[in-house]
Scaffold this motif. Structure first.
Motif, PDB file in Angstrom:
ATOM      1  N   MET A 154       0.816  -1.217   0.000  1.00  0.00           N
ATOM      2  CA  MET A 154       0.000   0.000   0.000  1.00  0.00           C
ATOM      3  C   MET A 154       0.849   1.266   0.000  1.00  0.00           C
ATOM      4  O   MET A 154       0.412   2.313  -0.486  1.00  0.00           O
ATOM      5  N   SER A 155       2.056   1.187   0.533  1.00  0.00           N
ATOM      6  CA  SER A 155       2.937   2.362   0.491  1.00  0.00           C
ATOM      7  C   SER A 155       3.400   2.664  -0.922  1.00  0.00           C
ATOM      8  O   SER A 155       3.880   3.768  -1.204  1.00  0.00           O
ATOM      9  N   VAL A 156       3.249   1.691  -1.813  1.00  0.00           N
ATOM     10  CA  VAL A 156       3.519   1.918  -3.228  1.00  0.00           C
ATOM     11  C   VAL A 156       2.225   2.298  -3.957  1.00  0.00           C
ATOM     12  O   VAL A 156       2.176   3.272  -4.711  1.00  0.00           O
ATOM     13  N   PHE A 263       9.455   5.528  -2.929  1.00  0.00           N
ATOM     14  CA  PHE A 263       9.904   5.479  -1.534  1.00  0.00           C
ATOM     15  C   PHE A 263       9.331   4.249  -0.836  1.00  0.00           C
ATOM     16  O   PHE A 263      10.033   3.539  -0.102  1.00  0.00           O
ATOM     17  N   GLY A 264       8.030   3.995  -1.072  1.00  0.00           N
ATOM     18  CA  GLY A 264       7.397   2.830  -0.461  1.00  0.00           C
ATOM     19  C   GLY A 264       8.005   1.525  -0.940  1.00  0.00           C
ATOM     20  O   GLY A 264       8.230   0.597  -0.156  1.00  0.00           O
ATOM     21  N   LEU A 265       8.300   1.450  -2.248  1.00  0.00           N
ATOM     22  CA  LEU A 265       8.910   0.245  -2.799  1.00  0.00           C
ATOM     23  C   LEU A 265      10.306   0.039  -2.222  1.00  0.00           C
ATOM     24  O   LEU A 265      10.692  -1.085  -1.862  1.00  0.00           O
ATOM     25  N   GLY A 266      11.047   1.139  -2.125  1.00  0.00           N
ATOM     26  CA  GLY A 266      12.385   1.038  -1.532  1.00  0.00           C
ATOM     27  C   GLY A 266      12.337   0.597  -0.084  1.00  0.00           C
ATOM     28  O   GLY A 266      13.154  -0.224   0.361  1.00  0.00           O
ATOM     29  N   ALA A 267      11.358   1.125   0.671  1.00  0.00           N
ATOM     30  CA  ALA A 267      11.211   0.739   2.077  1.00  0.00           C
ATOM     31  C   ALA A 267      10.856  -0.739   2.200  1.00  0.00           C
ATOM     32  O   ALA A 267      11.350  -1.453   3.087  1.00  0.00           O
ATOM     33  N   THR A 288      23.380   2.194  11.367  1.00  0.00           N
ATOM     34  CA  THR A 288      24.295   3.175  10.780  1.00  0.00           C
ATOM     35  C   THR A 288      24.172   3.183   9.262  1.00  0.00           C
ATOM     36  O   THR A 288      24.107   4.252   8.635  1.00  0.00           O
ATOM     37  N   PHE A 289      24.134   2.002   8.664  1.00  0.00           N
ATOM     38  CA  PHE A 289      23.987   1.886   7.212  1.00  0.00           C
ATOM     39  C   PHE A 289      22.679   2.539   6.751  1.00  0.00           C
ATOM     40  O   PHE A 289      22.638   3.232   5.725  1.00  0.00           O
ATOM     41  N   ASN A 290      21.614   2.352   7.520  1.00  0.00           N
ATOM     42  CA  ASN A 290      20.306   2.910   7.175  1.00  0.00           C
ATOM     43  C   ASN A 290      20.353   4.436   7.117  1.00  0.00           C
ATOM     44  O   ASN A 290      19.892   5.057   6.140  1.00  0.00           O
ATOM     45  N   TYR A 291      20.916   5.056   8.136  1.00  0.00           N
ATOM     46  CA  TYR A 291      20.889   6.518   8.193  1.00  0.00           C
ATOM     47  C   TYR A 291      21.967   7.165   7.331  1.00  0.00           C
ATOM     48  O   TYR A 291      21.810   8.322   6.929  1.00  0.00           O
ATOM     49  N   VAL A 292      23.039   6.445   7.036  1.00  0.00           N
ATOM     50  CA  VAL A 292      23.979   6.929   6.039  1.00  0.00           C
ATOM     51  C   VAL A 292      23.294   6.990   4.674  1.00  0.00           C
ATOM     52  O   VAL A 292      23.490   7.925   3.883  1.00  0.00           O
TER      53      VAL A 292
END
Length: 299
Positions: A154-156, A263-267, A288-292
């Motif tokens: 649904m986010s997509v 964005f939804g697909l990437g998430a 750390t990888f996520n926020y980088v």
């Protein structure tokens, strides 16, 4: 574990999953509709921020008080009342837009009121999932996985659908569709309410007990302190920064919807990737990888 003494009843389980799917679709639809509507009708970033604030602030505080409301009135009843209230408020916005009486301050007020009921309704649905999984003879892990998968889908679908409806049918049609989604959710909640079993009262936990527990558990306290600013940052990006940038540079609502869908697909893909990598890396490394990744995308 499958039920051995009683025949499994999958109807409530299917209803709560369908309700969750439509609720997620409506929320994602609104993430595009609300800021685009304010920008299109006022051209003001300030008003976009005010209405976005009205959508966020009550949700945070109603989450705090929602638990006690659910304990007092029950999960099914709380969910039903909250969804009916949101249907009335969103439907009223659609009417105001249709008759061209939708003052921005009034829209903000109605969105504020709707947001008050959003968190308790969502909490009630979440609290019902374990019970209905047990009735259906389905493991809770399967239910949680299905809910997360539907949220990802649904986010997509939500942003893409909203952008297309606004571009091809107009803002009024988008508000009507949003109200129609709310009506479907209310119907599903009514079916859940009529299929419920007698309520078993449990001792309520006071705020003092909850606060004392949080103070003792440093991991929960640190998680709360970490989550609050990241939540506000993420919501500001979705409700104000990105829609304003797209609008001011002359792109269409369809393009904004495509970005929201991307964005939804990437998430969704990222959640699957992180879940598969969780055993190979420490939590700190994944975080750390996520926020980088966030930082690089912003730069």
């Amino acid at each position: 574990m499958l039920l051995l003494t009683k025949k499994a009843n999958k109807t409530p389980w299917k209803l709560i999953l369908t309700t969750e799917a439509f609720s997620s679709l409506t929320n994602q639809f609104m993430q595009i509709l609300l800021p685009w509507y304010v920008l299109s009708t006022t051209g003001s970033v300030w008003w976009t921020g005010v209405v976005g604030f009205c959508a966020l602030l009550p949700n945070i505080f109603s989450s705090v008080f929602g638990g006690q409301v659910i304990d007092k009135f029950g999960r099914s009843k709380t969910m039903f009342v909250c969804e009916v209230s949101q249907l009335v408020l969103i439907g009223f916005i659609a009417v105001l837009v249709g008759v061209e009486r939708a003052e921005t301050w009034l829209i903000g007020l109605l969105v504020f009121a709707s947001s008050v009921f959003d968190a308790p309704g969502e909490m009630a649905r979440t609290a019902l999932s374990p019970t209905f999984s047990r009735y259906a003879g389905e493991p809770l892990s399967k239910t949680s996985g299905l809910i997360e998968a539907m949220d990802g889908i649904m986010s997509v679908a939500g942003p893409l659908l909203c952008g297309a409806v606004i571009a091809w049918a107009g803002l009024f049609s988008a508000w009507v569709m949003c109200a129609a989604f709310c009506a479907v959710i209310v119907l599903l909640c009514l079916l859940v309410f009529t299929n419920r079993k007698p309520r078993v009262l449990k001792p309520a936990v006071s705020y003092r007990e909850t606060l004392a527990y949080v103070r003792k558990d440093k991991i929960i306290l640190e998680s709360i302190l970490f989550t609050l600013p990241t939540f506000l940052l993420g919501q500001s990006w979705e409700l104000i920064i990105l829609p304003t940038y797209i609008y001011e540079h002359g792109f269409s609502s369809l393009y904004l919807g495509m970005l929201g869908g991307a964005f939804g697909l990437g998430a969704f893909i990222g959640a699957l990737a992180f879940a598969s990598a969780a055993r190979r890396f420490k939590f700190f490394a994944l975080l750390t990888f996520n926020y980088v990744g966030y930082l690089l995308s912003v730069l």
